[in-house]
Each structure stands twice: as structure tokens, then as C-alpha cells.
Write a protein that holds these residues in place. Structure first.
Motif, mmCIF file in Angstrom:
data_model
loop_
_atom_site.group_PDB
_atom_site.id
_atom_site.type_symbol
_atom_site.label_atom_id
_atom_site.label_comp_id
_atom_site.label_asym_id
_atom_site.label_seq_id
_atom_site.Cartn_x
_atom_site.Cartn_y
_atom_site.Cartn_z
ATOM 1 N N LEU A 1 -30.159 29.469 1.304
ATOM 2 C CA LEU A 1 -30.027 29.410 -0.156
ATOM 3 C C LEU A 1 -29.249 28.172 -0.597
ATOM 4 O O LEU A 1 -29.628 27.509 -1.561
ATOM 5 C CB LEU A 1 -29.356 30.686 -0.684
ATOM 6 N N ALA A 2 -28.166 27.862 0.115
ATOM 7 C CA ALA A 2 -27.362 26.690 -0.220
ATOM 8 C C ALA A 2 -28.160 25.396 -0.036
ATOM 9 O O ALA A 2 -27.924 24.412 -0.740
ATOM 10 C CB ALA A 2 -26.090 26.654 0.631
ATOM 11 N N ASP A 3 -29.123 25.429 0.882
ATOM 12 C CA ASP A 3 -29.978 24.262 1.118
ATOM 13 C C ASP A 3 -31.177 24.226 0.168
ATOM 14 O O ASP A 3 -32.070 23.393 0.327
ATOM 15 C CB ASP A 3 -30.477 24.245 2.567
ATOM 16 N N GLY A 4 -31.232 25.159 -0.791
ATOM 17 C CA GLY A 4 -32.299 25.172 -1.779
ATOM 18 C C GLY A 4 -33.574 25.857 -1.338
ATOM 19 O O GLY A 4 -34.602 25.765 -2.007
ATOM 20 N N GLN A 5 -33.530 26.549 -0.209
ATOM 21 C CA GLN A 5 -34.712 27.245 0.282
ATOM 22 C C GLN A 5 -34.753 28.666 -0.270
ATOM 23 O O GLN A 5 -33.757 29.169 -0.793
ATOM 24 C CB GLN A 5 -34.711 27.254 1.809
ATOM 25 N N THR A 6 -35.886 29.309 -0.138
ATOM 26 C CA THR A 6 -36.018 30.691 -0.599
ATOM 27 C C THR A 6 -36.060 31.620 0.601
ATOM 28 O O THR A 6 -36.416 31.216 1.713
ATOM 29 C CB THR A 6 -37.298 30.894 -1.440
ATOM 30 N N LEU A 7 -35.695 32.854 0.357
ATOM 31 C CA LEU A 7 -35.733 33.875 1.403
ATOM 32 C C LEU A 7 -37.044 34.647 1.293
ATOM 33 O O LEU A 7 -37.689 34.631 0.237
ATOM 34 C CB LEU A 7 -34.539 34.816 1.246
ATOM 35 N N PRO A 8 -37.425 35.367 2.347
ATOM 36 C CA PRO A 8 -38.696 36.086 2.310
ATOM 37 C C PRO A 8 -38.702 37.316 1.383
ATOM 38 O O PRO A 8 -39.740 37.956 1.246
ATOM 39 C CB PRO A 8 -38.929 36.489 3.763
ATOM 40 N N ILE A 9 -37.578 37.629 0.775
ATOM 41 C CA ILE A 9 -37.513 38.737 -0.197
ATOM 42 C C ILE A 9 -36.744 38.254 -1.419
ATOM 43 O O ILE A 9 -35.944 37.328 -1.337
ATOM 44 C CB ILE A 9 -36.829 40.000 0.384
#
Length: 182
Positions: free
Chosen positions: A104-112
Motif C-alpha cells: 500500500l505504501a508503494d502505491g500498489q493495491t491488495l487483492p481485496i
């Protein structure tokens, strides 16, 4: 004095043994609290105290920062979300929250999405208390509700949280800041 000199050293040994056990349990419990909330004030205080006597304690998996760890909660994810991700990624719960926070801190999304699994594995009382705090209620708000309802503050928080989970409105508005999108 009626105590015999032979009994006094044994009594002192028992007091020292009980003190050592109590200190060990205190450190173990505090270590558990640090693992659950490594960025909390309690965790920072305990870490500083341990370091002042020469004990290095991070409370975080190696390579993760407290900012990455807290990013998970700041994004509105729940304990149930963490448990689901832990099973999905086959990691322990602490490493899961840290890994998710790093993503999240790297700007990515999680699978949920946040809040997908709000009650997965959580006991109803924990869910109710999380609901109470997450919408911005404070301890002072709980005291006001307790006075209105004529019950103690602990019961008030559980009762108010359950009312929120059930979609009810409480007679006292939250005076704090909501921590999720609730």
C-alpha cells in the motif's frame, strides 16, 4: 521478631522468584502487545526501555517499517481482512499486515478491498469494540453514554459497538475522528 533467621532467606528467595516470574510475564505480554501494534505509544515506550538496558527489540519483521505496518490499518482494512490475506499469502499475521502495508505504501493495491472480511475469525465483542472506536468515539463519549444508560464504561463500549454493528444510531455523536470509511 518471631521469624527465625533460617526462614528469612527462604522467604526472600520466594519473593525474588515471584518478582522474576512477574517481570518475565510482563515483558512477554508487552512483547506481544508490541507485535500487535508496533507503532503504538506503548510499543515505542517499551522498545525504548528495553534498549536502555541493552536489549534490542524491533517488534517488526525484518525489513519492514512501522509506517508500512500501519498503512494497512490506515487504509481501512480489518482484522478479518488480515486473516484472509494471511491464509492467501501463507504468511503469519504480523508479516501479512507488514507486507500489505508495504504494498500500500508503494502505491500498489491488495487483492481485496478494505472491509471485505470484517468479521472473519473475530469474536463479536472485538467486532463491536472495533466498530465503536473506528467511527470516532472516544473514551469521554463512552463515559457520556455510560451516564445516560446507567452502566459501566466497559459495558457501554460493547453495547454501543454492537448497536453500531446492527446499524443503529447512538444518542451521543462521536467526538473523535473516524479511522475507516465507516
Amino acid at each position: 521478631m518471631n521469624a527465625t533467621p533460617a526462614r528469612t532467606p527462604a522467604r526472600h528467595r520466594r519473593v525474588i522468584a515471584v518478582g522474576a516470574v512477574a517481570a518475565g510475564l510482563s515483558v512477554a505480554c508487552a512483547g506481544g502487545a508490541m507485535a500487535v501494534a508496533p507503532g503504538s505509544a506503548v510499543s515505542r515506550t517499551l522498545s525504548g526501555a528495553l534498549q536502555s538496558v541493552g536489549i534490542e527489540w524491533q517488534g517488526m519483521p525484518e525489513g519492514y517499517t512501522p509506517e508500512q505496518y500501519t498503512a494497512f490499518w490506515d487504509a481501512g482494512y480489518t482484522w478479518g481482512d488480515a486473516q484472509h490475506l494471511s491464509e492467501l499469502w501463507q504468511l503469519d499475521i504480523i508479516e501479512t499486515k507488514s507486507q500489505a502495508g508495504r504494498l500500500l505504501a508503494d502505491g500498489q493495491t491488495l487483492p481485496i478491498t478494505p472491509g471485505t472480511y470484517p468479521e472473519a475469525g473475530a469474536d463479536p465483542q472485538s467486532v463491536a469494540l472495533d466498530a465503536f472506536w473506528s467511527v470516532g468515539y472516544t473514551y469521554e463519549d463512552a463515559e457520556q453514554l455510560a451516564a445516560l444508560w446507567g452502566v459501566d464504561v466497559s459495558e457501554t463500549k460493547a453495547r454501543a459497538g454492537q448497536a453500531l454493528v446492527d446499524g443503529q444510531t447512538l444518542p451521543v455523536e462521536p467526538s473523535g475522528t473516524a479511522t475507516t470509511g465507516s
